[in-house]
Design a protein around this motif. Structure first.
Motif, PDB file in Angstrom:
ATOM      1  N   LEU A 247       0.811  -1.209   0.000  1.00 46.75           N
ATOM      2  CA  LEU A 247       0.000   0.000   0.000  1.00 46.75           C
ATOM      3  C   LEU A 247       0.844   1.258   0.000  1.00 46.75           C
ATOM      4  CD1 LEU A 247      -2.813   1.289   0.191  1.00 46.75           C
ATOM      5  CD2 LEU A 247      -2.505   1.318   2.653  1.00 46.75           C
ATOM      6  N   ASN A 248       1.596   1.487   1.091  1.00 45.57           N
ATOM      7  CA  ASN A 248       2.246   2.777   1.251  1.00 45.57           C
ATOM      8  C   ASN A 248       3.663   2.823   0.679  1.00 45.57           C
ATOM      9  OD1 ASN A 248       0.225   2.577   3.705  1.00 45.57           O
ATOM     10  ND2 ASN A 248       0.486   4.712   3.184  1.00 45.57           N
ATOM     11  N   TYR A 249       4.362   1.696   0.759  1.00 46.96           N
ATOM     12  CA  TYR A 249       5.710   1.715   0.222  1.00 46.96           C
ATOM     13  C   TYR A 249       5.653   1.801  -1.298  1.00 46.96           C
ATOM     14  CZ  TYR A 249      10.662   0.640   0.080  1.00 46.96           C
ATOM     15  OH  TYR A 249      12.003   0.706  -0.112  1.00 46.96           O
ATOM     16  N   CYS A 250       4.926   0.913  -1.908  1.00 44.27           N
ATOM     17  CA  CYS A 250       4.698   0.961  -3.345  1.00 44.27           C
ATOM     18  C   CYS A 250       3.429   0.176  -3.653  1.00 44.27           C
ATOM     19  CB  CYS A 250       5.878   0.379  -4.111  1.00 44.27           C
ATOM     20  SG  CYS A 250       5.740   0.611  -5.909  1.00 44.27           S
ATOM     21  N   SER A 251       2.553   0.749  -4.451  1.00 47.25           N
ATOM     22  CA  SER A 251       1.252   0.134  -4.713  1.00 47.25           C
ATOM     23  C   SER A 251       1.303  -0.951  -5.776  1.00 47.25           C
ATOM     24  CB  SER A 251       0.246   1.216  -5.133  1.00 47.25           C
ATOM     25  OG  SER A 251       0.665   1.850  -6.329  1.00 47.25           O
ATOM     26  N   VAL A 252       2.451  -1.129  -6.435  1.00 45.82           N
ATOM     27  CA  VAL A 252       2.580  -2.183  -7.442  1.00 45.82           C
ATOM     28  C   VAL A 252       3.599  -3.208  -6.975  1.00 45.82           C
ATOM     29  CG1 VAL A 252       1.971  -0.634  -9.331  1.00 45.82           C
ATOM     30  CG2 VAL A 252       4.368  -0.919  -8.719  1.00 45.82           C
ATOM     31  N   LYS A 253       3.474  -4.418  -7.491  1.00 47.41           N
ATOM     32  CA  LYS A 253       4.394  -5.481  -7.114  1.00 47.41           C
ATOM     33  C   LYS A 253       5.757  -5.203  -7.732  1.00 47.41           C
ATOM     34  CE  LYS A 253       4.830 -10.508  -6.962  1.00 47.41           C
ATOM     35  NZ  LYS A 253       4.210 -11.808  -7.325  1.00 47.41           N
TER      36      LYS A 253
ATOM     37  N   ASN B 165      11.351  -0.526 -18.395  1.00 51.66           N
ATOM     38  CA  ASN B 165      10.624  -1.347 -17.427  1.00 51.66           C
ATOM     39  C   ASN B 165      10.189  -0.529 -16.217  1.00 51.66           C
ATOM     40  OD1 ASN B 165      10.874  -3.643 -18.998  1.00 51.66           O
ATOM     41  ND2 ASN B 165      12.760  -4.328 -17.999  1.00 51.66           N
ATOM     42  N   ALA B 166      11.047   0.387 -15.781  1.00 48.37           N
ATOM     43  CA  ALA B 166      10.696   1.244 -14.647  1.00 48.37           C
ATOM     44  C   ALA B 166       9.521   2.141 -14.995  1.00 48.37           C
ATOM     45  CB  ALA B 166      11.904   2.082 -14.228  1.00 48.37           C
ATOM     46  N   MET B 167       9.530   2.735 -16.176  1.00 47.57           N
ATOM     47  CA  MET B 167       8.423   3.608 -16.589  1.00 47.57           C
ATOM     48  C   MET B 167       7.129   2.821 -16.725  1.00 47.57           C
ATOM     49  SD  MET B 167      10.078   6.332 -19.312  1.00 47.57           S
ATOM     50  CE  MET B 167      10.949   5.118 -20.290  1.00 47.57           C
ATOM     51  N   LYS B 168       7.227   1.619 -17.302  1.00 51.47           N
ATOM     52  CA  LYS B 168       6.034   0.805 -17.510  1.00 51.47           C
ATOM     53  C   LYS B 168       5.407   0.392 -16.183  1.00 51.47           C
ATOM     54  CE  LYS B 168       4.487  -3.459 -19.766  1.00 51.47           C
ATOM     55  NZ  LYS B 168       4.906  -4.637 -20.582  1.00 51.47           N
TER      56      LYS B 168
ATOM     57  N   HIS C 152       4.804   4.165 -13.526  1.00 52.65           N
ATOM     58  CA  HIS C 152       3.984   5.325 -13.900  1.00 52.65           C
ATOM     59  C   HIS C 152       2.561   5.139 -13.359  1.00 52.65           C
ATOM     60  CE1 HIS C 152       2.652   8.815 -16.079  1.00 52.65           C
ATOM     61  NE2 HIS C 152       1.709   8.118 -16.677  1.00 52.65           N
ATOM     62  N   GLY C 153       2.123   6.055 -12.521  1.00 49.83           N
ATOM     63  CA  GLY C 153       0.799   5.974 -11.906  1.00 49.83           C
ATOM     64  C   GLY C 153       0.782   5.232 -10.588  1.00 49.83           C
ATOM     65  N   ALA C 154       1.917   4.663 -10.173  1.00 50.03           N
ATOM     66  CA  ALA C 154       1.969   3.935  -8.907  1.00 50.03           C
ATOM     67  C   ALA C 154       2.066   4.909  -7.736  1.00 50.03           C
ATOM     68  CB  ALA C 154       3.159   2.979  -8.900  1.00 50.03           C
ATOM     69  N   GLU C 155       1.774   4.400  -6.531  1.00 50.63           N
ATOM     70  CA  GLU C 155       1.926   5.181  -5.304  1.00 50.63           C
ATOM     71  C   GLU C 155       3.129   4.672  -4.539  1.00 50.63           C
ATOM     72  OE1 GLU C 155      -1.583   5.107  -2.976  1.00 50.63           O
ATOM     73  OE2 GLU C 155      -2.896   5.796  -4.589  1.00 50.63           O
ATOM     74  N   ILE C 156       4.009   5.592  -4.167  1.00 49.92           N
ATOM     75  CA  ILE C 156       5.172   5.263  -3.357  1.00 49.92           C
ATOM     76  C   ILE C 156       5.090   6.069  -2.075  1.00 49.92           C
ATOM     77  CG2 ILE C 156       7.692   5.261  -3.219  1.00 49.92           C
ATOM     78  CD1 ILE C 156       7.803   4.997  -6.223  1.00 49.92           C
TER      79      ILE C 156
ATOM     80  N   GLY D 177       2.537   6.580  -0.359  1.00 49.21           N
ATOM     81  CA  GLY D 177       1.325   7.381  -0.417  1.00 49.21           C
ATOM     82  C   GLY D 177       1.356   8.506  -1.422  1.00 49.21           C
ATOM     83  N   VAL D 178       2.427   8.612  -2.216  1.00 49.35           N
ATOM     84  CA  VAL D 178       2.570   9.690  -3.201  1.00 49.35           C
ATOM     85  C   VAL D 178       2.367   9.111  -4.593  1.00 49.35           C
ATOM     86  CG1 VAL D 178       4.111  11.443  -4.158  1.00 49.35           C
ATOM     87  CG2 VAL D 178       4.166  10.933  -1.705  1.00 49.35           C
ATOM     88  N   ARG D 179       1.428   9.688  -5.332  1.00 48.03           N
ATOM     89  CA  ARG D 179       1.163   9.244  -6.700  1.00 48.03           C
ATOM     90  C   ARG D 179       2.292   9.720  -7.614  1.00 48.03           C
ATOM     91  NH1 ARG D 179      -3.635   8.063  -9.284  1.00 48.03           N
ATOM     92  NH2 ARG D 179      -4.216   7.198  -7.263  1.00 48.03           N
ATOM     93  N   MET D 180       2.888   8.781  -8.369  1.00 52.67           N
ATOM     94  CA  MET D 180       4.068   9.082  -9.175  1.00 52.67           C
ATOM     95  C   MET D 180       3.731   9.140 -10.667  1.00 52.67           C
ATOM     96  SD  MET D 180       6.640   9.199  -6.974  1.00 52.67           S
ATOM     97  CE  MET D 180       8.034   9.056  -8.092  1.00 52.67           C
ATOM     98  N   LYS D 181       4.395  10.044 -11.358  1.00 55.51           N
ATOM     99  CA  LYS D 181       4.429  10.034 -12.813  1.00 55.51           C
ATOM    100  C   LYS D 181       5.871   9.747 -13.215  1.00 55.51           C
ATOM    101  CE  LYS D 181       0.677  13.333 -13.729  1.00 55.51           C
ATOM    102  NZ  LYS D 181       0.323  14.623 -14.384  1.00 55.51           N
ATOM    103  N   VAL D 182       6.057   8.714 -14.000  1.00 60.01           N
ATOM    104  CA  VAL D 182       7.394   8.328 -14.447  1.00 60.01           C
ATOM    105  C   VAL D 182       7.384   8.355 -15.963  1.00 60.01           C
ATOM    106  CG1 VAL D 182       9.211   6.614 -14.304  1.00 60.01           C
ATOM    107  CG2 VAL D 182       7.614   6.871 -12.399  1.00 60.01           C
TER     108      VAL D 182
END
Length: 471
Positions: free
Chosen positions: A367-373, A439-442, A445-449, A451-456
């Motif tokens: 959840l808070n660290y990163c919202s994607v696996k 791979n990082a951008m894919k 992008h749009g993930a939460e790190i 609790g912060v929404r990221m644009k990559v």
């Protein structure tokens, strides 16, 4: 006499309001046909007939701009569904909002027949009727009044039977009324955001719950009265309490920030299991604050709301500080007293935070660290490696800690470094291979790190370093 003004003598902007007409017509008609037919209604400022860019053929539509709203209104009411000479198709005449706008509203829509005026607080409906009936048939007069006192609020709405009558009143009523056309109800209302919709829906649902707790107990059984939550670290105790207080029956809210994982955690106790179950149902994955989510899970451990170990922590901290101070200043320090103070503080902290451990809440990486696996951690590339590709990072409202960003972005391999600009919400991740950056951008992008929404995004190529000039 030619009443048409030269195009350029005066701006063709739609002033006054509703002075431009949109006409659906036969493709064979020309500007001269419209000028001959509409010239009798007033001063035509502009006639425009869009054409197909490829064939040059008329699109079968026309715009006519009059100098007055009343002229456009009279022309619309008179010429709608009329057939011009050299044509077999009746015209469809409507109001156009501006030079390129096409209105699909019916020509007798209420918004063209209703005007808004300023009135003295002593004015009455009869007084307004006497003046505004000079311009046409008044269907209704509505003076806006205070709901409690019944006193006039200083403005009113007047609705006419026809557009041309409202236009006449708009142009010719006494200037003290400052008449304008009234916009439709809700026309200028700001659209509701998804966050506002969710919070309003939650408040409404909870308000309904207060009136039907017994029925909800039948449909939402539960054997717990406390819930655990995890949230963004950028909100405080008061904000969390206000959110959970929307659910009826809240007793106590405990909250702290996990500095290791950079996330907020806590527990909330309720007076009954219905409220606790309702909190899980409504608040789990709820977007709060906007751009982040809160995670809520049931807590099946026994808990006495009156036994709040958080209230005992200040005394334990004070005792620990005194013990440290005494040990530092004493020639023969009492190590037993210091050990006892440390043990007391540790015990209370463990008891106070019991129920919000990682065993009861899913791993904070979810959840808070990163919202994607994320893939496994990989070593950094050599700092002197050539940069194959850069990622541009946008992190609002503030960037996550650099240690967290480094841990996240290095998992895609060949990361040279990642950094954010001072006092900015942007930064860069530099990779030694294009594949790793892609791979990082894919993935991010749009993930939460934290609790912060990221644009990559892909960054522009770095400018080559300027060579130092030697004389």
């Amino acid at each position: 006499m030619d009443n048409r003004r030269k195009r350029g003598e005066e701006s063709s902007d739609d002033s006054p309001m509703y002075s431009r007409l949109f006409i659906v017509c036969e493709k064979g008609l020309t500007k001269e046909h419209f000028e001959d037919a509409f010239n009798k209604f007033g001063t035509i400022e502009d006639i425009r007939m869009p054409r197909d860019h490829n064939t040059g053929e008329s699109k079968g539509i026309a715009y006519i701009k009059f100098s007055k709203t009343s002229e456009a209104a009279n022309a619309m009411e008179e010429m709608n569904l009329k057939v011009l000479p050299n044509s077999n198709r009746p015209l469809k005449v409507m109001v156009a909002g501006n030079r390129s706008d096409i209105q699909t509203d019916d020509h007798d829509d209420e918004k063209y027949r209703r005007i808004f005026i300023n009135v003295a607080k002593t004015a009455t409906e009869d007084m307004l009727q006497e003046h505004f009936s000079e311009f046409g048939h008044v269907e209704s007069i509505l003076i806006q009044r205070d709901r409690n006192s019944g006193e006039s609020r200083g403005f009113a709405y007047i609705r006419y039977r026809k557009f041309s009558e409202a236009a006449c009143a708009f142009e010719n009523c006494e200037r003290k009324y400052r008449a304008i056309f009234a916009l439709p109800k809700g026309h200028n209302k700001r659209p509701e955001t998804s966050f506002e919709f969710n919070i309003n829906n939650l408040a409404t649902s909870s308000a309904n719950m207060r009136t039907s707790v017994l029925s909800l107990m039948k449909t939402r059984p539960g054997n717990y009265t406390r819930v655990n939550f995890m949230c963004s670290p950028y909100i405080n105790q008061k904000q969390v309490e206000k959110l959970f207080d929307i659910i009826p029956g809240m007793v106590v809210c405990q909250f702290y920030v996990d500095l290791v994982r950079n996330c907020g955690k806590g527990t909330v106790s309720f007076t009954n299991p219905v409220s606790a179950a309702y909190a899980v149902e409504k608040l789990d994955r709820f977007e709060y604050p906007p751009g982040s989510h809160i995670l809520v899970r049931p807590d099946n451990t026994k808990f006495d709301p009156k036994d709040n170990n958080f209230t005992k922590l200040p005394n334990a901290v004070s005792n620990l500080k005194n013990a440290i101070s005494a040990t530092t200043n004493a020639d023969s320090p009492d190590l037993a007293q210091l050990a006892e103070a440390i043990a007391e503080a540790s015990k209370l902290i463990k008891m106070a935070t019991a129920g919000v451990s990682d065993d009861m809440i899913p791993n904070s990486n979810d959840l808070n660290y990163c919202s994607v696996k994320l893939p496994p951690t990989q070593p950094l590339a050599d700092v002197d490696s050539p940069v194959a590709k850069r990622c541009f990072l946008v992190c609002k409202p503030q960037p996550p800690p650099l240690t967290i960003l480094r841990d996240v972005f290095c998992r895609f391999g060949n990361l040279i470094n990642v950094y954010t600009l001072p006092n900015k919400t942007v930064g860069y991740a530099r990779y030694a291979t294009v594949e790793a950056a892609d791979n990082a951008m894919k993935s991010l992008h749009g993930a939460e790190i934290c609790g912060v929404r990221m644009k990559v995004l892909e960054a522009e190529d770095e400018a080559p370093a300027k060579r130092m000039r030697y004389d």
